[in-house]
Design a protein around this motif. Structure first.
Motif, PDB file in Angstrom:
ATOM      1  N   ASN A 284     -41.378 -19.413  16.398  1.00  0.00           N
ATOM      2  CA  ASN A 284     -39.960 -19.457  16.740  1.00  0.00           C
ATOM      3  C   ASN A 284     -39.651 -18.270  17.635  1.00  0.00           C
ATOM      4  N   CYS A 285     -39.409 -18.541  18.904  1.00  0.00           N
ATOM      5  CA  CYS A 285     -39.197 -17.466  19.872  1.00  0.00           C
ATOM      6  C   CYS A 285     -37.925 -16.682  19.607  1.00  0.00           C
ATOM      7  N   ALA A 286     -36.988 -17.265  18.829  1.00  0.00           N
ATOM      8  CA  ALA A 286     -35.737 -16.572  18.530  1.00  0.00           C
ATOM      9  C   ALA A 286     -35.834 -15.710  17.286  1.00  0.00           C
ATOM     10  N   ALA A 287     -36.874 -15.923  16.481  1.00  0.00           N
ATOM     11  CA  ALA A 287     -36.958 -15.241  15.181  1.00  0.00           C
ATOM     12  C   ALA A 287     -37.750 -13.949  15.232  1.00  0.00           C
ATOM     13  N   ILE A 288     -38.397 -13.666  16.356  1.00  0.00           N
ATOM     14  CA  ILE A 288     -39.268 -12.491  16.466  1.00  0.00           C
ATOM     15  C   ILE A 288     -38.672 -11.545  17.503  1.00  0.00           C
ATOM     16  N   PRO A 289     -38.540 -10.275  17.160  1.00  0.00           N
ATOM     17  CA  PRO A 289     -37.994  -9.315  18.137  1.00  0.00           C
ATOM     18  C   PRO A 289     -38.775  -9.337  19.444  1.00  0.00           C
ATOM     19  N   ALA A 290     -38.052  -9.154  20.538  1.00  0.00           N
ATOM     20  CA  ALA A 290     -38.682  -9.224  21.858  1.00  0.00           C
ATOM     21  C   ALA A 290     -39.828  -8.242  21.990  1.00  0.00           C
ATOM     22  N   SER A 291     -39.719  -7.079  21.328  1.00  0.00           N
ATOM     23  CA  SER A 291     -40.761  -6.062  21.434  1.00  0.00           C
ATOM     24  C   SER A 291     -42.072  -6.501  20.789  1.00  0.00           C
ATOM     25  N   LEU A 292     -42.008  -7.466  19.867  1.00  0.00           N
ATOM     26  CA  LEU A 292     -43.202  -7.936  19.176  1.00  0.00           C
ATOM     27  C   LEU A 292     -43.671  -9.304  19.654  1.00  0.00           C
ATOM     28  N   LEU A 293     -42.808  -9.999  20.374  1.00  0.00           N
ATOM     29  CA  LEU A 293     -43.097 -11.390  20.712  1.00  0.00           C
ATOM     30  C   LEU A 293     -44.317 -11.520  21.618  1.00  0.00           C
TER      31      LEU A 293
ATOM     32  N   PHE B 125     -49.669 -13.608  22.607  1.00  0.00           N
ATOM     33  CA  PHE B 125     -50.902 -13.418  23.359  1.00  0.00           C
ATOM     34  C   PHE B 125     -51.940 -12.550  22.646  1.00  0.00           C
ATOM     35  N   GLY B 126     -51.584 -11.949  21.509  1.00  0.00           N
ATOM     36  CA  GLY B 126     -52.499 -11.093  20.788  1.00  0.00           C
ATOM     37  C   GLY B 126     -52.514  -9.686  21.350  1.00  0.00           C
ATOM     38  N   HIS B 127     -53.250  -8.783  20.697  1.00  0.00           N
ATOM     39  CA  HIS B 127     -53.368  -7.419  21.204  1.00  0.00           C
ATOM     40  C   HIS B 127     -54.715  -6.836  20.806  1.00  0.00           C
TER      41      HIS B 127
ATOM     42  N   THR C  91     -48.666   1.811  19.135  1.00  0.00           N
ATOM     43  CA  THR C  91     -48.618   2.470  17.835  1.00  0.00           C
ATOM     44  C   THR C  91     -48.608   1.432  16.723  1.00  0.00           C
ATOM     45  N   GLY C  92     -49.546   1.557  15.809  1.00  0.00           N
ATOM     46  CA  GLY C  92     -49.634   0.599  14.708  1.00  0.00           C
ATOM     47  C   GLY C  92     -50.658  -0.490  14.935  1.00  0.00           C
ATOM     48  N   ALA C  93     -51.204  -0.592  16.156  1.00  0.00           N
ATOM     49  CA  ALA C  93     -52.233  -1.604  16.446  1.00  0.00           C
ATOM     50  C   ALA C  93     -53.588  -1.049  16.017  1.00  0.00           C
ATOM     51  N   THR C  94     -53.882  -1.169  14.739  1.00  0.00           N
ATOM     52  CA  THR C  94     -55.098  -0.572  14.183  1.00  0.00           C
ATOM     53  C   THR C  94     -56.316  -1.464  14.334  1.00  0.00           C
TER      54      THR C  94
ATOM     55  N   PRO D 153     -54.506 -10.561  26.240  1.00  0.00           N
ATOM     56  CA  PRO D 153     -53.933  -9.822  25.110  1.00  0.00           C
ATOM     57  C   PRO D 153     -53.326  -8.492  25.563  1.00  0.00           C
ATOM     58  N   VAL D 154     -52.317  -8.047  24.834  1.00  0.00           N
ATOM     59  CA  VAL D 154     -51.687  -6.764  25.124  1.00  0.00           C
ATOM     60  C   VAL D 154     -52.733  -5.664  24.968  1.00  0.00           C
ATOM     61  N   GLY D 155     -52.832  -4.796  25.980  1.00  0.00           N
ATOM     62  CA  GLY D 155     -53.794  -3.703  25.932  1.00  0.00           C
ATOM     63  C   GLY D 155     -55.157  -4.063  26.481  1.00  0.00           C
TER      64      GLY D 155
END
Length: 498
Positions: A230-239, A244-246, A252-255, A297-299
């Motif tokens: 749901n594209c509306a249920a996830i904050p834009a910063s996390l979407l 696409f994965g990371h 920060t927090g991508a362990t 993927p991000v990063g």
């Protein structure tokens, strides 16, 4: 490669370290060891052989200490005896070795090697086979976990098929008596076998995700994953990361590396729900996935190929969103190759009997009330309602009625169809700054749809004293999920009042 084939190959390979006439893998089965695989010219005589661990303390010791051991003639004559006593006629002095198999702190069984030759295995060979046994144990554990995951996946697919069957009944679709719904179902059947992108349109609560699941179920990808976001249920910063994965360390927090929804849906179907709420900055990246079938993927600076059938759903007028600069026109035309529009419930009231029966059957798993049905008088009352929340609102009404009704028949008195459930009172008049007498702004112009939506949300929040979740909360009254309501509030600039 299945587990049995893995073990057979493993036993063939151990012959390079230690020659044998019989190599066998016993796996634990409660208090017993059972031959799972065997190789060598004596193998045919021991397949399926079972021994009771209680009779073989030395085998228990090997499992507990996780150390390999070569047995001597004295061990055979005065110890526990041989695991194959009564099955094979081996001399007491024959070469014999027992190697424990374990992985991740768990005992899996033992590897046994036997030779008719009367000479013990040298200590150096025992050490080598012990090391090999650790590798074989890890391989066996991985194989068993893979089988368990496959079984779990099959169970999940079966559950998904059951849910899809419920969904098909819930949404009626091909069993519908509504010409509009039957037309949608026929078009859905036509497009389902293809990989053509489908855009599902309809008001909130009309069953867009259920139609998406039906499209997946009717396609050649039915036994592959169905993934929805749901594209509306996830904050834009996390979407972006969700889609696409990371990679590890991307932020920060991508362990650790994490797969995105496109990769999770690889080979199957991905539903982008509420596509009209997708941030404009992500639309170019989505367009590349649609056009080229690759995600980044991000990063990461590497592209990953994906094979995904794409479905999108929205209640938003996307053409207006394009005009307002909130949606890329090129992305719209990529997604809207084959649009399907679901009618609202008020335009398919002839389906109420079928819908009620399907929903009550599905809800019986939660309520424990089987055999519930709606009387003709009850159906008449339901037909008189406007159903702004569509199927979701109908489901809520039926479930509440089931809970408060003692018998199996839901009559007109069982249904709470006002703005609030019975006993909670009407919605209080809104403040003068939010007058609902007419869709006009204070400057005399006609209010836009967004302004009217904001006004209604404010009125309901004022009545619920800012409560969004739970029975009688604003989300339930408006017939939308709480996450969707919160996203809508943020978009419209509506504050949560106390």
């Amino acid at each position: 490669m299945d587990t049995d084939d893995l073990l057979r190959r493993g036993l063939d390979w151990v012959a390079r370290i230690a020659p044998y006439d019989l190599a066998a893998v016993f796996t634990l089965d409660e208090g017993s060891l059972v031959v799972r695989a065997a190789r060598g010219h004596l193998a045919s005589q021991v397949r399926g052989h079972r021994i009771d661990l209680a009779r073989f303390p030395t085998l228990r010791e090997a499992l507990e200490t996780r150390r390999a051991r070569a047995f001597t003639e004295d061990d055979h004559r005065h110890g526990d005896g041989d695991p194959f006593d009564g099955v094979l006629d081996l001399s007491p002095g024959h070469a014999c070795m027992v190697v424990p198999l374990h992985a991740a702190g768990r005992s899996l069984g033992v590897l046994t090697l036997d030779r008719t030759h009367c000479e013990s295995y040298p200590p150096a060979v025992v050490d080598q086979v012990e090391t090999y046994g650790q590798i074989l144990g890890l391989a066996l554990d991985n194989a068993e976990r893979r089988v368990a995951l496959e079984n779990l996946r099959e169970a999940e697919l079966e559950r998904a098929r059951e849910l899809d069957e419920v969904a098909a009944g819930y949404g009626v679709l091909e069993r519908s008596v509504s010409p509009a719904v039957r037309a949608v179902a026929a078009r859905a059947r036509q497009v389902a076998p293809t990989d053509t992108p489908v855009l599902i349109l309809g008001e909130t609560g009309t069953g867009k995700e259920r139609l998406a699941r039906a499209l997946h179920r009717w396609s050649a990808r039915a036994d592959r994953p169905f993934v929805a976001i749901n594209c509306a249920a996830i904050p834009a910063s996390l979407l972006e990361s969700e889609l696409f994965g990371h990679t590890r360390g991307a932020f920060t927090g991508a362990t650790r590396d994490r797969l995105g929804r496109f990769q999770l849906a690889n080979g199957g179907t991905l539903l982008l729900d509420e596509i009209g709420e997708l941030p404009i900055e992500l639309q170019a990246k989505l367009l590349r996935v649609v056009q080229e079938g690759v995600v980044e993927p991000v990063g990461s600076d590497k592209s990953v190929k994906v094979d995904v059938r794409l479905l999108a759903a929205t209640h938003v007028d996307l053409e207006k969103a394009i005009a307002r600069g909130r949606l890329r026109e090129d992305l719209y035309y990529r997604l809207a190759v084959f649009p399907l529009r679901l009618p609202p419930l008020r335009q398919r009231l002839e389906d109420l009997p079928l819908l009620c029966a399907a929903m009550l059957a599905e809800q019986s798993q939660r309520t424990g009330r089987r055999g519930m049905r709606v009387s003709e008088e009850g159906l008449a009352r339901l037909r008189a309602h406007a159903w702004p929340g569509n199927l979701r609102e109908l489901s809520n009404v039926l479930e509440r009625a089931t809970i408060v009704t003692a018998g199996e028949v839901l009559g007109p008195e069982a249904f709470e169809l006002g703005d609030m459930p019975t006993g909670t009172g009407p919605i209080e008049p809104a403040p003068k700054t939010m007058s609902a007498e007419a869709p006009l702004q204070h400057d005399g112009r006609i209010a836009t749809l967004e302004e009217v939506s904001a006004l209604q949300i404010q009125r309901v929040l004022a009545h619920t004293r800012g409560r969004i979740y739970g029975p009688g909360g604003a989300a339930e009254l408006l017939g939308v999920p709480p996450s969707t309501l919160q996203s809508r509030m943020k978009k419209l600039g509506v504050a949560r009042t106390a």
